[in-house]
Design an enzyme around this catalytic site. Structure first.
Site, PDB file in Angstrom:
ATOM      1  N   ASP A  61      32.231  59.572  52.808  1.00  0.00           N
ATOM      2  CA  ASP A  61      33.055  58.405  52.464  1.00  0.00           C
ATOM      3  C   ASP A  61      32.233  57.225  51.936  1.00  0.00           C
ATOM      4  O   ASP A  61      32.775  56.141  51.715  1.00  0.00           O
ATOM      5  CB  ASP A  61      33.855  57.935  53.692  1.00  0.00           C
ATOM      6  CG  ASP A  61      35.190  58.679  53.854  1.00  0.00           C
ATOM      7  OD1 ASP A  61      35.728  59.198  52.852  1.00  0.00           O
ATOM      8  OD2 ASP A  61      35.686  58.720  54.994  1.00  0.00           O
ATOM      9  N   ARG A 131      42.054  49.133  61.540  1.00  0.00           N
ATOM     10  CA  ARG A 131      40.603  49.201  61.478  1.00  0.00           C
ATOM     11  C   ARG A 131      39.954  47.906  61.984  1.00  0.00           C
ATOM     12  O   ARG A 131      39.540  47.823  63.128  1.00  0.00           O
ATOM     13  CB  ARG A 131      40.154  49.511  60.041  1.00  0.00           C
ATOM     14  CG  ARG A 131      40.716  50.826  59.481  1.00  0.00           C
ATOM     15  CD  ARG A 131      40.159  52.036  60.194  1.00  0.00           C
ATOM     16  NE  ARG A 131      40.612  53.292  59.630  1.00  0.00           N
ATOM     17  CZ  ARG A 131      40.008  53.949  58.647  1.00  0.00           C
ATOM     18  NH1 ARG A 131      38.922  53.471  58.089  1.00  0.00           N
ATOM     19  NH2 ARG A 131      40.496  55.095  58.203  1.00  0.00           N
ATOM     20  N   HIS A 160      44.185  49.997  55.560  1.00  0.00           N
ATOM     21  CA  HIS A 160      43.302  48.881  55.197  1.00  0.00           C
ATOM     22  C   HIS A 160      44.150  47.871  54.409  1.00  0.00           C
ATOM     23  O   HIS A 160      45.024  48.285  53.616  1.00  0.00           O
ATOM     24  CB  HIS A 160      42.174  49.349  54.256  1.00  0.00           C
ATOM     25  CG  HIS A 160      40.960  49.894  54.943  1.00  0.00           C
ATOM     26  ND1 HIS A 160      40.240  50.938  54.421  1.00  0.00           N
ATOM     27  CD2 HIS A 160      40.301  49.509  56.079  1.00  0.00           C
ATOM     28  CE1 HIS A 160      39.197  51.193  55.207  1.00  0.00           C
ATOM     29  NE2 HIS A 160      39.206  50.345  56.218  1.00  0.00           N
ATOM     30  N   CYS A 254      38.695  50.455  46.659  1.00  0.00           N
ATOM     31  CA  CYS A 254      37.837  51.013  47.717  1.00  0.00           C
ATOM     32  C   CYS A 254      36.445  51.339  47.194  1.00  0.00           C
ATOM     33  O   CYS A 254      35.468  51.289  47.946  1.00  0.00           O
ATOM     34  CB  CYS A 254      38.431  52.301  48.272  1.00  0.00           C
ATOM     35  SG  CYS A 254      40.045  52.125  49.009  1.00  0.00           S
TER      36      CYS A 254
HETATM   37  N1  ARG Z   1      38.291  57.846  53.993  1.00  0.00           N
HETATM   38  C1  ARG Z   1      37.995  56.456  54.038  1.00  0.00           C
HETATM   39  C2  ARG Z   1      38.422  55.885  55.379  1.00  0.00           C
HETATM   40  O1  ARG Z   1      39.435  56.297  55.874  1.00  0.00           O
HETATM   41  C3  ARG Z   1      38.663  55.751  52.903  1.00  0.00           C
HETATM   42  C4  ARG Z   1      38.272  54.315  52.798  1.00  0.00           C
HETATM   43  C5  ARG Z   1      39.008  53.598  51.698  1.00  0.00           C
HETATM   44  N2  ARG Z   1      38.509  52.281  51.503  1.00  0.00           N
HETATM   45  C6  ARG Z   1      39.241  51.174  51.388  1.00  0.00           C
HETATM   46  N3  ARG Z   1      38.628  50.077  51.079  1.00  0.00           N
HETATM   47  N4  ARG Z   1      40.527  51.171  51.585  1.00  0.00           N
HETATM   48  O2  ARG Z   1      37.757  55.057  55.958  1.00  0.00           O
END
Ligand code: ARG
Length: 266
Positions: A61, A131, A160, A254
């Site tokens: 990632d 998160r 996010h 992202c």
């Molecule tokens: N697979 C990553 C996660 O779940 C994707 C992150 C995507 N990044 C973002 N800025 N939305 O953490």
């Protein structure tokens, strides 16, 4: 604009930390790299600077550079991931930013960088619920000396803030109302009465995961409704196809960390 990106050399979907990720579904790594290169080229063609951080094997990632830090006024607030699978990305981004001359500060709680912290004018919009920890928002305000507005995310697909809300310029945002709690929706209506309200169809292709330089808005090509709304408001939408990276729950924003230098004092 100056951006930091990470080539998806080691991209894969090996674990599931958001509802987009299905480790049993196939991913085409070569296509992921080609789509990422096309995004990078769009930025270069627009005249932006793109820096690159070396990808690290075993960190699939790491391509999602927006989660590597928050950089405002030459200060970089480093990150602390919620999930252990991404933990080792944090020191890699921290040392790149140190070497690049940014003043680096440490987070105190879970903080996933620009994934949840978006600068709009003088305000920092801060997502929580999945998160970045709510307690970290107060720390972000101390570090940057800018008002932090807490926004509660309620839909796990939009885990996010940058999957549910996009900053278009110093005063304007686009967002998906349903992705926020009723109180946060009311806050957004108060602060941004002229916002573009995105539809579920646009958000479901990660259309809000867009990067704006104030005029051009780079967004997933599949988000045609949002592109039309942007055009109507005088922005120039530029569609890119990041279908492979979307399998990990990521889009253009992202993949892109904004490096904001210290501005010369006026
Ligand atoms: N697979 C990553 C996660 O779940 C994707 C992150 C995507 N990044 C973002 N800025 N939305 O953490």
């Amino acid at each position: 604009m100056r951006y930091l990106m990470c080539r998806p050399t080691h991209f894969a979907v090996e674990y599931a930390i958001n509802p987009w990720m299905d480790p049993t579904a196939p991913v085409d790594p070569a296509l992921a790299v080609a789509q990422w290169e096309a995004l990078r080229q769009v930025y270069l063609d627009l005249g932006h600077t793109v820096e690159e951080i070396e990808p690290i094997a075993g960190l699939p990632d790491m391509v999602f550079a927006a989660n590597g830090a928050t950089v405002i006024d030459g200060t970089a607030l480093a990150v602390q991931f919620r999930d252990p699978q991404r933990a080792d990305e944090a020191p890699a981004y921290r040392s790149w930013l140190e070497r690049a001359g940014f003043q680096v500060r440490e987070p105190k709680h879970v903080n996933e960088g620009e994934g949840d912290l978006l600068l709009v004018g003088d305000l920092i919009l801060a997502g929580t619920g999945f998160r970045t920890a709510h307690a970290e928002h107060a720390h972000v305000q101390e570090v940057f000396g800018r008002p932090v507005i807490t926004l509660q995310l309620v839909d796990p697909r939009f885990y996010h803030l940058d999957t549910a809300l996009c900053v278009l310029d110093e005063r304007t945002i686009a967002y998906l109302p349903e992705a926020f709690s009723p109180g946060s929706r009311a806050v957004l209506r108060r602060l941004f009465p002229d916002a573009i309200l995105a539809t579920a169809a646009d958000a479901e292709v990660l259309g809000l995961n867009a990067v704006s330089d104030g005029r051009h808005v780079v967004l997933p090509a599949q988000a045609t409704g949002l592109a039309a709304a942007l055009r109507e408001r005088g922005y120039t939408p530029i569609g890119v196809d990041l279908s492979e990276l979307r399998k990990a729950g990521g889009g253009p924003k992202c993949c892109t960390l904004v490096l904001r230098e210290r501005e010369a004092t006026k």
